[in-house]
Design a protein around this motif. Structure first.
Motif, PDB file in Angstrom:
ATOM      1  N   ALA A 230       0.831  -1.203   0.000  1.00  8.56           N
ATOM      2  CA  ALA A 230       0.000   0.000   0.000  1.00  8.56           C
ATOM      3  C   ALA A 230       0.870   1.259   0.000  1.00  8.56           C
ATOM      4  CB  ALA A 230      -0.932  -0.003   1.207  1.00  8.56           C
ATOM      5  N   TYR A 231       1.967   1.222   0.746  1.00  5.62           N
ATOM      6  CA  TYR A 231       2.876   2.372   0.823  1.00  5.62           C
ATOM      7  C   TYR A 231       3.531   2.639  -0.534  1.00  5.62           C
ATOM      8  CZ  TYR A 231       7.181   4.929   1.946  1.00  5.62           C
ATOM      9  OH  TYR A 231       8.214   5.822   1.956  1.00  5.62           O
ATOM     10  N   GLY A 232       4.101   1.600  -1.142  1.00  4.97           N
ATOM     11  CA  GLY A 232       4.793   1.782  -2.419  1.00  4.97           C
ATOM     12  C   GLY A 232       3.852   2.166  -3.550  1.00  4.97           C
ATOM     13  N   SER A 233       2.714   1.480  -3.642  1.00  4.43           N
ATOM     14  CA  SER A 233       1.768   1.794  -4.708  1.00  4.43           C
ATOM     15  C   SER A 233       1.113   3.151  -4.473  1.00  4.43           C
ATOM     16  CB  SER A 233       0.710   0.696  -4.817  1.00  4.43           C
ATOM     17  OG  SER A 233      -0.015   0.551  -3.607  1.00  4.43           O
ATOM     18  N   GLY A 234       0.977   3.557  -3.194  1.00  2.70           N
ATOM     19  CA  GLY A 234       0.427   4.875  -2.899  1.00  2.70           C
ATOM     20  C   GLY A 234       1.322   5.996  -3.404  1.00  2.70           C
ATOM     21  N   ILE A 235       2.627   5.869  -3.185  1.00  7.94           N
ATOM     22  CA  ILE A 235       3.577   6.868  -3.689  1.00  7.94           C
ATOM     23  C   ILE A 235       3.503   6.947  -5.207  1.00  7.94           C
ATOM     24  CG2 ILE A 235       6.024   7.402  -3.962  1.00  7.94           C
ATOM     25  CD1 ILE A 235       6.486   6.322  -1.169  1.00  7.94           C
ATOM     26  N   ALA A 236       3.495   5.772  -5.856  1.00 10.76           N
ATOM     27  CA  ALA A 236       3.426   5.736  -7.322  1.00 10.76           C
ATOM     28  C   ALA A 236       2.137   6.376  -7.821  1.00 10.76           C
ATOM     29  CB  ALA A 236       3.524   4.293  -7.806  1.00 10.76           C
ATOM     30  N   ALA A 237       1.021   6.120  -7.133  1.00  6.84           N
ATOM     31  CA  ALA A 237      -0.265   6.664  -7.562  1.00  6.84           C
ATOM     32  C   ALA A 237      -0.303   8.185  -7.426  1.00  6.84           C
ATOM     33  CB  ALA A 237      -1.392   6.026  -6.747  1.00  6.84           C
ATOM     34  N   ILE A 238       0.238   8.705  -6.338  1.00  8.72           N
ATOM     35  CA  ILE A 238       0.264  10.162  -6.143  1.00  8.72           C
ATOM     36  C   ILE A 238       1.060  10.835  -7.252  1.00  8.72           C
ATOM     37  CG2 ILE A 238       1.131  12.013  -4.661  1.00  8.72           C
ATOM     38  CD1 ILE A 238       0.505  10.242  -2.246  1.00  8.72           C
ATOM     39  N   LYS A 239       2.258  10.319  -7.518  1.00  8.76           N
ATOM     40  CA  LYS A 239       3.113  10.922  -8.543  1.00  8.76           C
ATOM     41  C   LYS A 239       2.498  10.795  -9.936  1.00  8.76           C
ATOM     42  CE  LYS A 239       7.448  10.420  -5.981  1.00  8.76           C
ATOM     43  NZ  LYS A 239       8.823   9.873  -5.978  1.00  8.76           N
ATOM     44  N   LEU A 240       1.860   9.642 -10.196  1.00  9.33           N
ATOM     45  CA  LEU A 240       1.217   9.447 -11.494  1.00  9.33           C
ATOM     46  C   LEU A 240       0.065  10.417 -11.687  1.00  9.33           C
ATOM     47  CD1 LEU A 240       0.706   7.860 -14.118  1.00  9.33           C
ATOM     48  CD2 LEU A 240      -0.668   6.245 -12.773  1.00  9.33           C
ATOM     49  N   LEU A 241      -0.765  10.570 -10.662  1.00  9.43           N
ATOM     50  CA  LEU A 241      -1.915  11.451 -10.801  1.00  9.43           C
ATOM     51  C   LEU A 241      -1.484  12.910 -10.947  1.00  9.43           C
ATOM     52  CD1 LEU A 241      -4.940  11.708 -10.922  1.00  9.43           C
ATOM     53  CD2 LEU A 241      -4.993  11.880  -8.429  1.00  9.43           C
ATOM     54  N   ARG A 243       1.193  13.967 -12.385  1.00  7.92           N
ATOM     55  CA  ARG A 243       1.679  14.112 -13.761  1.00  7.92           C
ATOM     56  C   ARG A 243       0.500  14.213 -14.740  1.00  7.92           C
ATOM     57  NH1 ARG A 243       4.398   9.651 -14.016  1.00  7.92           N
ATOM     58  NH2 ARG A 243       6.180  10.573 -12.935  1.00  7.92           N
ATOM     59  N   ILE A 244      -0.512  13.396 -14.527  1.00  6.06           N
ATOM     60  CA  ILE A 244      -1.675  13.399 -15.420  1.00  6.06           C
ATOM     61  C   ILE A 244      -2.463  14.693 -15.274  1.00  6.06           C
ATOM     62  CG2 ILE A 244      -3.918  12.288 -15.797  1.00  6.06           C
ATOM     63  CD1 ILE A 244      -2.553   9.624 -15.138  1.00  6.06           C
ATOM     64  N   VAL A 245      -2.608  15.168 -14.032  1.00  9.86           N
ATOM     65  CA  VAL A 245      -3.345  16.410 -13.800  1.00  9.86           C
ATOM     66  C   VAL A 245      -2.643  17.585 -14.465  1.00  9.86           C
ATOM     67  CG1 VAL A 245      -3.946  18.075 -12.011  1.00  9.86           C
ATOM     68  CG2 VAL A 245      -4.522  15.674 -11.696  1.00  9.86           C
ATOM     69  N   ARG A 246      -1.315  17.621 -14.370  1.00 12.26           N
ATOM     70  CA  ARG A 246      -0.563  18.721 -14.999  1.00 12.26           C
ATOM     71  C   ARG A 246      -0.807  18.771 -16.503  1.00 12.26           C
ATOM     72  NH1 ARG A 246       3.923  16.530 -11.915  1.00 12.26           N
ATOM     73  NH2 ARG A 246       4.128  17.635  -9.927  1.00 12.26           N
ATOM     74  N   ARG A 247      -0.990  17.609 -17.108  1.00 12.11           N
ATOM     75  CA  ARG A 247      -1.190  17.540 -18.560  1.00 12.11           C
ATOM     76  C   ARG A 247      -2.653  17.713 -18.952  1.00 12.11           C
ATOM     77  NH1 ARG A 247       2.778  12.337 -19.891  1.00 12.11           N
ATOM     78  NH2 ARG A 247       4.734  13.341 -19.246  1.00 12.11           N
ATOM     79  N   GLY A 248      -3.535  17.856 -17.970  1.00  9.82           N
ATOM     80  CA  GLY A 248      -4.944  18.070 -18.267  1.00  9.82           C
ATOM     81  C   GLY A 248      -5.672  16.841 -18.754  1.00  9.82           C
ATOM     82  N   HIS A 249      -5.215  15.649 -18.340  1.00  2.88           N
ATOM     83  CA  HIS A 249      -5.802  14.403 -18.820  1.00  2.88           C
ATOM     84  C   HIS A 249      -6.606  13.679 -17.744  1.00  2.88           C
ATOM     85  CE1 HIS A 249      -2.326  14.248 -21.969  1.00  2.88           C
ATOM     86  NE2 HIS A 249      -3.293  15.093 -22.309  1.00  2.88           N
ATOM     87  N   LEU A 250      -7.121  14.413 -16.782  1.00  4.61           N
ATOM     88  CA  LEU A 250      -7.855  13.791 -15.683  1.00  4.61           C
ATOM     89  C   LEU A 250      -9.069  13.019 -16.186  1.00  4.61           C
ATOM     90  CD1 LEU A 250      -7.965  13.563 -12.555  1.00  4.61           C
ATOM     91  CD2 LEU A 250      -9.439  15.569 -12.559  1.00  4.61           C
ATOM     92  N   ALA A 251      -9.702  13.499 -17.235  1.00  2.96           N
ATOM     93  CA  ALA A 251     -10.921  12.860 -17.750  1.00  2.96           C
ATOM     94  C   ALA A 251     -10.658  11.457 -18.282  1.00  2.96           C
ATOM     95  CB  ALA A 251     -11.536  13.733 -18.844  1.00  2.96           C
ATOM     96  N   TYR A 252      -9.401  11.097 -18.552  1.00  2.81           N
ATOM     97  CA  TYR A 252      -9.101   9.763 -19.065  1.00  2.81           C
ATOM     98  C   TYR A 252      -9.546   8.674 -18.089  1.00  2.81           C
ATOM     99  CZ  TYR A 252      -6.232  11.745 -22.829  1.00  2.81           C
ATOM    100  OH  TYR A 252      -5.805  12.419 -23.936  1.00  2.81           O
ATOM    101  N   PHE A 253      -9.489   8.984 -16.801  1.00  3.14           N
ATOM    102  CA  PHE A 253      -9.909   7.988 -15.817  1.00  3.14           C
ATOM    103  C   PHE A 253     -11.408   7.709 -15.896  1.00  3.14           C
ATOM    104  CE2 PHE A 253      -5.959   9.489 -13.808  1.00  3.14           C
ATOM    105  CZ  PHE A 253      -5.356   8.280 -13.503  1.00  3.14           C
ATOM    106  N   ALA A 254     -12.167   8.605 -16.531  1.00  6.47           N
ATOM    107  CA  ALA A 254     -13.613   8.412 -16.642  1.00  6.47           C
ATOM    108  C   ALA A 254     -13.937   7.141 -17.413  1.00  6.47           C
ATOM    109  CB  ALA A 254     -14.251   9.620 -17.326  1.00  6.47           C
ATOM    110  N   TYR A 255     -13.156   6.855 -18.458  1.00  4.67           N
ATOM    111  CA  TYR A 255     -13.432   5.678 -19.271  1.00  4.67           C
ATOM    112  C   TYR A 255     -13.260   4.399 -18.465  1.00  4.67           C
ATOM    113  CZ  TYR A 255     -12.695   9.418 -22.624  1.00  4.67           C
ATOM    114  OH  TYR A 255     -12.743  10.624 -23.286  1.00  4.67           O
TER     115      TYR A 255
END
Length: 269
Positions: A230-241, A243-255
């Motif tokens: 949970a700790y390792g995947s949590g860090i990866a998820a925060i950094k990934l999100l 990066r995605i938010v900065r690029r304006g691709h948040l809506a991709y998770f909707a699919y």
């Protein structure tokens, strides 16, 4: 619980806690469709502790500044207004506190009903469709450039209250609520993660008290594996999100939310 079940559940918890896909829905649907056993209160306490550590690791400097500034100003009520106006760290701490007001009220008034919804996998699947809709609607707010305020923080807190329902993503709802109010996406994501810290700490404390009252029998190896995962995947998820938010691709998770939600509604009778 075997170590590999703990690994799967720990990874699932860490990833879905921060990505806007609803960790609660994945837990409910995973238990129903895959027959996975979360191991009772003990395992939940440890994996939530893992996600807390991931937030502290990524935002350690910001959190340190928030705590120090709050401890410095709090004993001086006469300086609260000036500190709020001039010091960003104290202002951010106040906004986080404001988000807890609607969250606490909703839990006190509707907590029993909310807990009952976790017994209905079809409800969780349906709420995933709501999360997907919230994410798609961010496309209507092009290039938000504003900042937070006390009123905006309260609205984000209301969104967090709705996310107590299984299937409504907490990170998705809070980030979307901020973006709808013209808050910069990266600022919205940072605030979403930081405001989660007292919520997860409070939930972990409550579950820890439950654990003391009714200890669960589970081996140390699954607990350790689940917490680290949970700790390792949590860090990866925060950094990934971020990066995605900065690029304006948040809506991709909707699919993804639409796909999982529709699949759940089709499979669950």
């Amino acid at each position: 619980m075997s170590w590999w079940e703990a690994l799967v559940l720990g990874l699932l918890q860490g990833l879905t806690e921060f990505l806007p896909v609803s960790s609660s829905a994945h837990l409910v649907l995973g238990q129903y469709l895959l027959g996975l056993n979360p191991g009772g209160v003990t395992f939940e306490v440890f994996v939530h502790f893992g996600t807390v550590l991931s937030i502290i690791t990524v935002y350690r400097q910001r959190i340190g500044g928030l705590v120090l500034e709050t401890l410095r100003v709090l004993p001086r009520p006469a300086q609260w207004v000036q500190a709020y106006q001039e010091r960003e760290s104290f202002r951010l701490a106040v906004w986080i506190l404001i988000t807890l007001i609607p969250t606490g009220l909703v839990y006190l008034l509707m907590g029993d009903w909310i807990e009952q919804t976790f017994e209905h996998p079809r409800f969780a699947a349906g709420m995933l469709l709501v999360t997907g809709t919230l994410l798609v609607l961010t496309r209507l707010r092009r290039h938000p450039k504003g900042d937070l305020s006390s009123i905006k923080a309260f609205v984000v807190g209301v969104a967090q209250s709705a996310a107590m329902l299984p299937g409504i993503s907490r990170s998705g709802a809070t980030i979307c609520a901020a973006i709808y109010q013209n808050v910069r996406p990266e600022r919205a994501a940072d605030f979403s993660f930081l405001m989660l810290l007292p919520v997860v700490l409070g939930a972990t404390l409550l579950k820890g008290l439950e654990l003391l009252a009714q200890p669960d029998a589970i081996g140390m190896l699954p607990l350790l594996v689940g917490t680290i995962a949970a700790y390792g995947s949590g860090i990866a998820a925060i950094k990934l999100l971020l990066r995605i938010v900065r690029r304006g691709h948040l809506a991709y998770f909707a699919y993804y939310c639409f796909a999982v939600g529709l699949l759940g509604l089709w499979l669950i009778r």
